[in-house]
Structure formats: structure tokens, C-alpha cells
Motif scaffolding. Structure first.
Motif, PDB file in Angstrom:
ATOM      1  N   ASN A 159       0.854  -1.182   0.000  1.00  0.00           N
ATOM      2  CA  ASN A 159       0.000   0.000   0.000  1.00  0.00           C
ATOM      3  C   ASN A 159       0.892   1.235   0.000  1.00  0.00           C
ATOM      4  OD1 ASN A 159      -1.670   2.233   0.982  1.00  0.00           O
ATOM      5  ND2 ASN A 159      -3.213   0.659   1.366  1.00  0.00           N
ATOM      6  N   TRP A 160       0.778   2.039  -1.073  1.00  0.00           N
ATOM      7  CA  TRP A 160       1.575   3.254  -1.206  1.00  0.00           C
ATOM      8  C   TRP A 160       0.684   4.455  -0.928  1.00  0.00           C
ATOM      9  CZ3 TRP A 160       2.124   0.026  -5.871  1.00  0.00           C
ATOM     10  CH2 TRP A 160       3.246  -0.802  -5.811  1.00  0.00           C
ATOM     11  N   SER A 161       0.582   4.850   0.330  1.00  0.00           N
ATOM     12  CA  SER A 161      -0.239   6.004   0.729  1.00  0.00           C
ATOM     13  C   SER A 161      -1.672   5.887   0.211  1.00  0.00           C
ATOM     14  CB  SER A 161       0.387   7.312   0.236  1.00  0.00           C
ATOM     15  OG  SER A 161       1.683   7.477   0.765  1.00  0.00           O
ATOM     16  N   GLY A 162      -2.205   4.678   0.235  1.00  0.00           N
ATOM     17  CA  GLY A 162      -3.581   4.442  -0.198  1.00  0.00           C
ATOM     18  C   GLY A 162      -3.696   3.795  -1.554  1.00  0.00           C
ATOM     19  N   PHE A 163      -2.680   3.927  -2.408  1.00  0.00           N
ATOM     20  CA  PHE A 163      -2.713   3.315  -3.732  1.00  0.00           C
ATOM     21  C   PHE A 163      -2.278   1.852  -3.647  1.00  0.00           C
ATOM     22  CE2 PHE A 163      -2.291   7.810  -4.760  1.00  0.00           C
ATOM     23  CZ  PHE A 163      -3.225   7.965  -5.779  1.00  0.00           C
ATOM     24  N   HIS A 164      -2.922   0.992  -4.408  1.00  0.00           N
ATOM     25  CA  HIS A 164      -2.545  -0.422  -4.447  1.00  0.00           C
ATOM     26  C   HIS A 164      -2.903  -1.017  -5.804  1.00  0.00           C
ATOM     27  CE1 HIS A 164      -6.861  -1.356  -3.696  1.00  0.00           C
ATOM     28  NE2 HIS A 164      -6.788  -0.335  -2.869  1.00  0.00           N
ATOM     29  N   PHE A 165      -2.236  -2.118  -6.123  1.00  0.00           N
ATOM     30  CA  PHE A 165      -2.359  -2.741  -7.437  1.00  0.00           C
ATOM     31  C   PHE A 165      -2.397  -4.250  -7.259  1.00  0.00           C
ATOM     32  CE2 PHE A 165       0.196  -4.953 -10.691  1.00  0.00           C
ATOM     33  CZ  PHE A 165      -0.622  -4.775 -11.799  1.00  0.00           C
ATOM     34  N   GLY A 166      -3.180  -4.934  -8.093  1.00  0.00           N
ATOM     35  CA  GLY A 166      -3.236  -6.390  -8.042  1.00  0.00           C
ATOM     36  C   GLY A 166      -3.345  -6.979  -9.435  1.00  0.00           C
ATOM     37  N   ALA A 167      -2.922  -8.232  -9.583  1.00  0.00           N
ATOM     38  CA  ALA A 167      -3.014  -8.912 -10.871  1.00  0.00           C
ATOM     39  C   ALA A 167      -3.104 -10.418 -10.638  1.00  0.00           C
ATOM     40  CB  ALA A 167      -1.806  -8.592 -11.753  1.00  0.00           C
ATOM     41  N   THR A 168      -3.812 -11.109 -11.529  1.00  0.00           N
ATOM     42  CA  THR A 168      -3.903 -12.564 -11.458  1.00  0.00           C
ATOM     43  C   THR A 168      -3.705 -13.159 -12.842  1.00  0.00           C
ATOM     44  OG1 THR A 168      -6.317 -12.611 -11.804  1.00  0.00           O
ATOM     45  CG2 THR A 168      -5.527 -12.525  -9.522  1.00  0.00           C
ATOM     46  N   TYR A 169      -3.211 -14.408 -12.850  1.00  0.00           N
ATOM     47  CA  TYR A 169      -3.131 -15.186 -14.082  1.00  0.00           C
ATOM     48  C   TYR A 169      -3.596 -16.602 -13.751  1.00  0.00           C
ATOM     49  CZ  TYR A 169      -1.640 -16.819 -18.639  1.00  0.00           C
ATOM     50  OH  TYR A 169      -1.637 -17.336 -19.912  1.00  0.00           O
ATOM     51  N   SER A 170      -4.597 -17.090 -14.510  1.00  0.00           N
ATOM     52  CA  SER A 170      -5.204 -18.394 -14.237  1.00  0.00           C
ATOM     53  C   SER A 170      -5.022 -19.329 -15.426  1.00  0.00           C
ATOM     54  CB  SER A 170      -6.706 -18.242 -13.962  1.00  0.00           C
ATOM     55  OG  SER A 170      -6.946 -17.327 -12.925  1.00  0.00           O
ATOM     56  N   LEU A 171      -4.586 -20.555 -15.151  1.00  0.00           N
ATOM     57  CA  LEU A 171      -4.449 -21.556 -16.209  1.00  0.00           C
ATOM     58  C   LEU A 171      -5.809 -22.153 -16.548  1.00  0.00           C
ATOM     59  CD1 LEU A 171      -1.277 -23.474 -14.958  1.00  0.00           C
ATOM     60  CD2 LEU A 171      -1.394 -21.651 -16.671  1.00  0.00           C
ATOM     61  N   GLY A 172      -6.051 -22.375 -17.831  1.00  0.00           N
ATOM     62  CA  GLY A 172      -7.251 -23.075 -18.247  1.00  0.00           C
ATOM     63  C   GLY A 172      -7.115 -24.568 -17.984  1.00  0.00           C
ATOM     64  N   GLY A 173      -8.187 -25.310 -18.219  1.00  0.00           N
ATOM     65  CA  GLY A 173      -8.151 -26.757 -18.017  1.00  0.00           C
ATOM     66  C   GLY A 173      -7.344 -27.472 -19.096  1.00  0.00           C
ATOM     67  N   ASN A 174      -7.081 -28.734 -18.881  1.00  0.00           N
ATOM     68  CA  ASN A 174      -6.295 -29.531 -19.810  1.00  0.00           C
ATOM     69  C   ASN A 174      -7.084 -29.799 -21.093  1.00  0.00           C
ATOM     70  OD1 ASN A 174      -4.453 -31.340 -20.990  1.00  0.00           O
ATOM     71  ND2 ASN A 174      -5.441 -33.093 -19.966  1.00  0.00           N
TER      72      ASN A 174
END
Length: 370
Positions: A159-174
Motif C-alpha cells: 500500500n503506497w499512501s492508499g494506492f494499491h495494485f493487483g493482478a492474477t493469471y489463471s491456467l485453463g483446463g487440460n
């Protein structure tokens, strides 16, 4: 003498192991009450999801920590587990539906988790809903919304003085033709296989909170969802505004049902596709030892294919009012009432209200957190 030395060595080793163990926290929520919806009998049900979970943190030194979380979600009224995992897992129930992940966390660079995690788009925008998207008063949900996602790596910034960042990466099925199950081959043959990813930007400092998200679910035929939200607190009140747009191409985590009860059009056997727009205006007001919650929700659905849809776009209005009374820091009782007015019975069916063009919901219950 030798026996004494051996005993001391064993005790020393055991102490070393104990010192290296994680600091584990057990937590949970138990919630149930009575719900009455138009056209249905009174039933027992929850407002806040029932759960029991375990969180662990081990200090690795130099500002680094190892983390894990395991969480079960369940129905308190009958003890059954919740969970849905999609075609990649043969639609089996997910035992650890709430969370199942392990990761590393650093004071300077943030946190990384691998496994089953909260979906960023849902986790952040639901904070703009006074009902937190729970119970009869919760915000109308997108057909693509997934509270938690599997086979995912998630990053959360400091948390940078209230600012925040997020990211996700999800694998698909086989989808390897030599080893894929029938459900995932169906996903492949229909061109619905894809990996998923999401990004989230937010600001939360003092009275002001802002958030923006973009998300694509794995094995969804590249369906996507994005939303924006803002909230401002003054005195005992907090006002919020949210907008969400969904492009549903008819698959949900590899399932051609697309998240609908009445899965597909029998004549064509095609998944149901749509575009959805959703606006929410919310108010939270601290009154005495509790909180008054109120919201107005407007949604529009268009470009629907795969079901007997007459006309172009259809819309709905939902009005919700509730009060939560805190008996203590951990225990509260609540009462919520909501009215949803659909354009017609077709739109009601689209959102799971069969043979209804309006629904009134009343809910009372008790919540305990531990």
C-alpha cells in the motif's frame, strides 16, 4: 549419561521444529436465519457465507514471510459443503471452496499466492455494495462473476499512501486431446479454451475509496468483465457508486451452461450469451450500535442468444433496505428486505426467478464471527 544426552538432543530438535512452525490462526463465520422470497416457501439460509479457515505465516527473516490459507465454505442449516469448479474438474464439488493457496510476502515488494484465491474483480467491487453482495439485498450479480478462482497466481502490491495494485493469471483446463476429459474436449472443440487474467487498481485513504478492475475468466470463450467504483465517507455515513459491464460469451469456467439454471436452448443446444450493464447507488449509515444499509440497483441485459428471448434490451430495478444490530464485536442480528422489478418474466428467468416478473425478499438472522 548417554540416555540423558539423547533425551536432551531429541528435546532440542523438537524445540527447533516448533520454532520453525507457522503462526496459525483459526477463523470463521457462522450465520443463518430465515428467508422468504416471492413464490417460495420460507427457508433457512445465510446472509454472510459460512466458513471455517486456517491462515498461517512463517517469518523467514529479512522482511520475508511464507503464507498459506485453507478455507471451507458450507451451508450451516444442513451441513453441506459449497463449491463449484467447472468442467476442468468434471464439475466436482470443491472441498476448499473459500481458499487453498500458499505464497510469499515481502514488506518491500508485496505478496504472491498460488492456488485458489479471491477473484480481484469481485473482491474489490463488492466493497461498494452496502450488503457486500450477500443475502436478499445484495447487488445483482453478473453471470460471469466468480468469487474465487482456481489454478491461479495472484500478486498484490504494498500500500503506497492508499494506492494499491493487483493482478492474477489463471491456467485453463487440460485440452490435450490425448489426456483431456470429455468436458474439456467440448470446451476445446467449441473454441472456448483460454487462460484467464485480471488487473485491479485502487485507492483507499481517509474518506475516499476508488477502484477499477478488468477480468477474463479461464475457459470462458474469452468472456470478460470490467467495473468501476467510488465511495466517500462523511460523519456516520458512507455513499458509494458502482458500474459493471459484462460480455458473457456463454461459458463459465468451462461449463456451457454459462452459469444458468436452465442451461441451454433445447432446440439449438447453444450456450446463452449476453451483454450486461449494472449500476449501483449505496448508502451505509451508522445508527447506534448498528448500521443502516440501503441501495438502488439498475441493470440492463441485451444481445441475448441461446434462449427464447423476445425483444431487444430488458432492464430491472432493485431496491434494498436493511439494518444490522451489533450485540458485541463478534455477534450481530440483522433484517433485510428487497424488491426487484423485472421488465418481464423472461428477464426474471434470466436471473433465476422462474415465472416471476418481480420478487420480494425478506431475511432475518444472526451472525457470529470467530
Amino acid at each position: 549419561m548417554k540416555k540423558t544426552l539423547i533425551a536432551l538432543a531429541v528435546l532440542g530438535a523438537a524445540a527447533g521444529v516448533a520454532h520453525a512452525q507457522s503462526n496459525v490462526t483459526i477463523y470463521g463465520i457462522v450465520d443463518t436465519g430465515f428467508i422468504k422470497l416471492s413464490g417460495q416457501d420460507i427457508k433457512m439460509g445465510e446472509n454472510v457465507n459460512n466458513r471455517i479457515g486456517f491462515r498461517g505465516v512463517e517469518d523467514l527473516g529479512s522482511g520475508m514471510k511464507a503464507t498459506f490459507e485453507l478455507e471451507k465454505r458450507f451451508e450451516l442449516a444442513d451441513g453441506t459443503l459449497k463449491g463449484y469448479s467447472g468442467a476442468e474438474n468434471n464439475n466436482k464439488t470443491t472441498d476448499w471452496d473459500g481458499a487453498a493457496n500458499v505464497g510469499l510476502k515481502g514488506d518491500a515488494w508485496g505478496a504472491v499466492r498460488l492456488g485458489r484465491v479471491n477473484e480481484l474483480t469481485t473482491e474489490t467491487i463488492r466493497k461498494m455494495d452496502p450488503f457486500y453482495q450477500y443475502g436478499v439485498g445484495g447487488m445483482i450479480e453478473s453471470t460471469l462473476r466468480s468469487a474465487r478462482i482456481s489454478n491461479t497466481v495472484r500478486y498484490d502490491s504494498p500500500n503506497w499512501s492508499g494506492f494499491h495494485f493487483g493482478a492474477t493469471y489463471s491456467l485453463g483446463g487440460n485440452v490435450n486431446r490425448d489426456s483431456a476429459n470429455a468436458a474439456m474436449l467440448n470446451v476445446l472443440n467449441n473454441g472456448a479454451d483460454n487462460d484467464g487474467y485480471a488487473v485491479s487498481l485502487g485507492y483507499d485513504n481517509g474518506p475516499l475509496a476508488l477502484v477499477g478492475n478488468w477480468s477474463r475468466l479461464a475457459d470462458s470463450n474469452k468472456s470478460y468483465n470490467w467495473n468501476l467504483g467510488a465511495a466517500y465517507k462523511f460523519g456516520p455515513a458512507r455513499v458509494s457508486l458502482a458500474y459493471e459491464h459484462t460480455k458473457d460469451k456463454g461459458w463459465y469456467l468451462g461449463d456451457p451452461n454459462g452459469g444458468y439454471d436452465d442451461a441451454t436452448n433445447p432446440a439449438t443446444n447453444l450456450p446463452i450469451t449476453s451483454k450486461q450493464d449494472n449500476w449501483l447507488l449505496g448508502l451505509e449509515w451508522t445508527l447506534g450500535p448498528g448500521r443502516l444499509n440501503a441501495s438502488v440497483n439498475y441493470a440492463k441485459v441485451k444481445d441475448v442468444q441461446g434462449m427464447d428471448w423476445t425483444g431487444g434490451s430488458k432492464d430491472l430495478f432493485k431496491y434494498a433496505l436493511g439494518y444490522t444490530y451489533n450485540l458485541s464485536k463478534r455477534t450481530a442480528i440483522y433484517g433485510n428486505v428487497a424488491y426487484t422489478d423485472y421488465d418481464d418474466k423472461q428477464l426474471g428467468e434470466f436471473y433465476g426467478a422462474k415465472n416471476r416478473d418481480s420478487v420480494t425478499g425478506v431475511q432475518v438472522g444472526i451472525t457470529h464471527k470467530f
